[in-house]
Motif scaffolding. Structure first.
Motif, PDB file in Angstrom:
ATOM      1  N   TYR A  36       0.806  -1.218   0.000  1.00 16.17           N
ATOM      2  CA  TYR A  36       0.000   0.000   0.000  1.00 16.17           C
ATOM      3  C   TYR A  36       0.842   1.274   0.000  1.00 16.17           C
ATOM      4  N   LEU A  37       2.020   1.207   0.605  1.00 14.18           N
ATOM      5  CA  LEU A  37       2.851   2.411   0.719  1.00 14.18           C
ATOM      6  C   LEU A  37       3.202   2.999  -0.640  1.00 14.18           C
ATOM      7  N   TRP A  38       3.233   2.152  -1.693  1.00 12.34           N
ATOM      8  CA  TRP A  38       3.542   2.688  -3.020  1.00 12.34           C
ATOM      9  C   TRP A  38       2.461   3.651  -3.494  1.00 12.34           C
ATOM     10  N   SER A  39       1.272   3.562  -2.947  1.00 11.29           N
ATOM     11  CA  SER A  39       0.194   4.465  -3.334  1.00 11.29           C
ATOM     12  C   SER A  39       0.451   5.888  -2.863  1.00 11.29           C
ATOM     13  N   VAL A  40       1.260   5.996  -1.804  1.00 10.08           N
ATOM     14  CA  VAL A  40       1.489   7.326  -1.223  1.00 10.08           C
ATOM     15  C   VAL A  40       2.920   7.818  -1.405  1.00 10.08           C
ATOM     16  N   LEU A  41       3.844   6.911  -1.700  1.00  7.56           N
ATOM     17  CA  LEU A  41       5.243   7.323  -1.787  1.00  7.56           C
ATOM     18  C   LEU A  41       5.491   8.302  -2.928  1.00  7.56           C
ATOM     19  N   ASP A  42       4.915   8.030  -4.099  1.00  3.35           N
ATOM     20  CA  ASP A  42       5.157   8.883  -5.257  1.00  3.35           C
ATOM     21  C   ASP A  42       4.703  10.321  -5.001  1.00  3.35           C
ATOM     22  N   PRO A  43       3.424  10.560  -4.644  1.00  2.00           N
ATOM     23  CA  PRO A  43       3.034  11.950  -4.373  1.00  2.00           C
ATOM     24  C   PRO A  43       3.741  12.545  -3.172  1.00  2.00           C
ATOM     25  N   LEU A  44       4.089  11.704  -2.201  1.00  2.00           N
ATOM     26  CA  LEU A  44       4.766  12.205  -1.009  1.00  2.00           C
ATOM     27  C   LEU A  44       6.166  12.705  -1.346  1.00  2.00           C
ATOM     28  N   VAL A  45       6.900  11.938  -2.141  1.00  2.00           N
ATOM     29  CA  VAL A  45       8.244  12.347  -2.555  1.00  2.00           C
ATOM     30  C   VAL A  45       8.185  13.592  -3.434  1.00  2.00           C
ATOM     31  N   MET A  46       7.246  13.622  -4.384  1.00  2.00           N
ATOM     32  CA  MET A  46       7.096  14.802  -5.238  1.00  2.00           C
ATOM     33  C   MET A  46       6.757  16.039  -4.416  1.00  2.00           C
ATOM     34  N   SER A  47       5.849  15.890  -3.459  1.00  2.00           N
ATOM     35  CA  SER A  47       5.480  17.024  -2.603  1.00  2.00           C
ATOM     36  C   SER A  47       6.675  17.507  -1.800  1.00  2.00           C
ATOM     37  N   GLY A  48       7.460  16.561  -1.275  1.00  2.00           N
ATOM     38  CA  GLY A  48       8.633  16.948  -0.496  1.00  2.00           C
ATOM     39  C   GLY A  48       9.646  17.710  -1.328  1.00  2.00           C
ATOM     40  N   ILE A  49       9.855  17.259  -2.564  1.00  2.00           N
ATOM     41  CA  ILE A  49      10.817  17.931  -3.438  1.00  2.00           C
ATOM     42  C   ILE A  49      10.374  19.347  -3.751  1.00  2.00           C
ATOM     43  N   TYR A  50       9.115  19.518  -4.169  1.00  2.00           N
ATOM     44  CA  TYR A  50       8.628  20.848  -4.525  1.00  2.00           C
ATOM     45  C   TYR A  50       8.530  21.751  -3.302  1.00  2.00           C
ATOM     46  N   TRP A  51       8.156  21.185  -2.169  1.00  2.00           N
ATOM     47  CA  TRP A  51       8.119  21.985  -0.942  1.00  2.00           C
ATOM     48  C   TRP A  51       9.500  22.502  -0.601  1.00  2.00           C
ATOM     49  N   PHE A  52      10.514  21.632  -0.698  1.00  2.00           N
ATOM     50  CA  PHE A  52      11.882  22.036  -0.364  1.00  2.00           C
ATOM     51  C   PHE A  52      12.386  23.100  -1.331  1.00  2.00           C
ATOM     52  N   VAL A  53      12.146  22.901  -2.631  1.00  2.00           N
ATOM     53  CA  VAL A  53      12.636  23.840  -3.635  1.00  2.00           C
ATOM     54  C   VAL A  53      11.994  25.213  -3.473  1.00  2.00           C
ATOM     55  N   PHE A  54      10.686  25.238  -3.285  1.00  2.00           N
ATOM     56  CA  PHE A  54       9.970  26.514  -3.285  1.00  2.00           C
ATOM     57  C   PHE A  54       9.885  27.189  -1.920  1.00  2.00           C
ATOM     58  N   THR A  55      10.296  26.491  -0.861  1.00  2.00           N
ATOM     59  CA  THR A  55      10.264  27.132   0.458  1.00  2.00           C
ATOM     60  C   THR A  55      11.647  27.278   1.078  1.00  2.00           C
ATOM     61  N   GLN A  56      12.586  26.408   0.723  1.00  2.00           N
ATOM     62  CA  GLN A  56      13.904  26.446   1.340  1.00  2.00           C
ATOM     63  C   GLN A  56      14.984  27.000   0.422  1.00  2.00           C
ATOM     64  N   ILE A  57      14.795  26.902  -0.886  1.00  2.00           N
ATOM     65  CA  ILE A  57      15.816  27.376  -1.825  1.00  2.00           C
ATOM     66  C   ILE A  57      15.386  28.693  -2.464  1.00  2.00           C
ATOM     67  N   PHE A  58      14.170  28.742  -3.002  1.00  2.00           N
ATOM     68  CA  PHE A  58      13.674  29.952  -3.650  1.00  2.00           C
ATOM     69  C   PHE A  58      12.607  30.613  -2.793  1.00  2.00           C
TER      70      PHE A  58
END
Length: 261
Positions: A36-58
């Motif tokens: 079941y974790l594969w159902s949430v890992l993809d959006p979770l990883v994508m969200s983490g990446i975009y959150w980090f880029v747009f809140t911590q870098i830019f």
């Protein structure tokens, strides 16, 4: 297999649809250690990446706070949309022998993809609930729009599937073309930003993108200021239109598809 309902009946169709959907889900998770974790890992990883880029870098100038919730409310339905459209390109070729030999309506091979991916989407919603609670996002009456968003997205996907699946059998190059279009559509849809963040000219164009209004409906429960009536109305109209066109296209192409398979 136990016979349920008369041949050609809605009950028989729904029973067959559920059997094929259950088979897809069992096959997907039976060979996976994480299941079941594969159902949430993809959006979770994508969200983490975009959150980090747009809140911590830019310095972020789009969306609303908490931004991680803003992202997830659109990324989860995007994963449903993206995974479904990708599978549409192989819907008939993957089970060609079964498609040819069964007497059930061939549209079921499209609908089972929409349903199985939709179930995975619903199973990933606890991630949204968890992040909303952790980040302190305030839920409101806009959550009542959520079922409409699910219905519109399902209608849109069924319509697209009835168009894409038969065309990919007749023209194999469309499979790769569809993947390229999906990459562009991700950035053309309000996932990491909202319709309100677009310049006026692009905001008018966004109305014809059905995902713009659908994502607006998903976000309305946590971000009522993101409501955009033209985008929502546009999504309803385009989704209904795509479903109607899909039914007509599928009926016309089904004989040619069976010959090709």
């Amino acid at each position: 297999m136990r016979t349920v309902g008369a041949p050609g009946s809605l009950r028989r169709y729904l029973h067959s649809l559920w059997l094929l959907t259950a088979r897809d889900l069992k096959v997907r998770y039976a060979t996976s250690a994480l299941g079941y974790l594969w159902s949430v890992l993809d959006p979770l990883v994508m969200s983490g990446i975009y959150w980090f880029v747009f809140t911590q870098i830019f310095n972020r100038g789009v969306g609303e706070d908490p931004y991680i919730v803003f992202l997830i409310t659109a990324l989860l339905p995007w994963v449903w949309f993206n995974a479904s459209v990708n599978d549409f390109t192989r819907a008939f070729n993957k089970d060609a022998r079964l498609v040819r030999s069964t007497a059930i309506p061939r549209s079921i091979w499209v609908n089972r993809i929409v349903l199985s991916k939709g179930i995975e989407f619903l199973c990933s919603l606890p991630v949204l609930i968890g992040f909303a609670a952790f980040a302190g996002a305030q839920a409101g009456w806009g959550l009542l729009w959520f079922p409409l968003a699910v219905l519109l997205q399902a209608m849109l996907l069924v319509g697209l599937g009835l168009i894409i699946a038969p065309l990919c059998v007749l023209w194999a190059d469309l499979e790769r073309t569809t993947r390229l279009v999906l990459r562009a559509l991700f950035y053309a849809s309000p996932v990491i930003y909202s319709v309100h963040d677009l310049p006026a000219a692009f905001a008018d164009i966004a109305v014809i993108n059905p995902l713009a209004g659908i994502f607006t409906l998903y976000r309305a429960g946590f971000f009522p200021d993101q409501w955009d009536t033209p985008a929502v109305v546009g999504s309803v109209c385009v989704s209904v239109l795509v479903l109607g066109v899909g039914i007509l296209v599928f009926r016309r192409l089904e004989p040619a598809v069976l010959k090709e398979l």
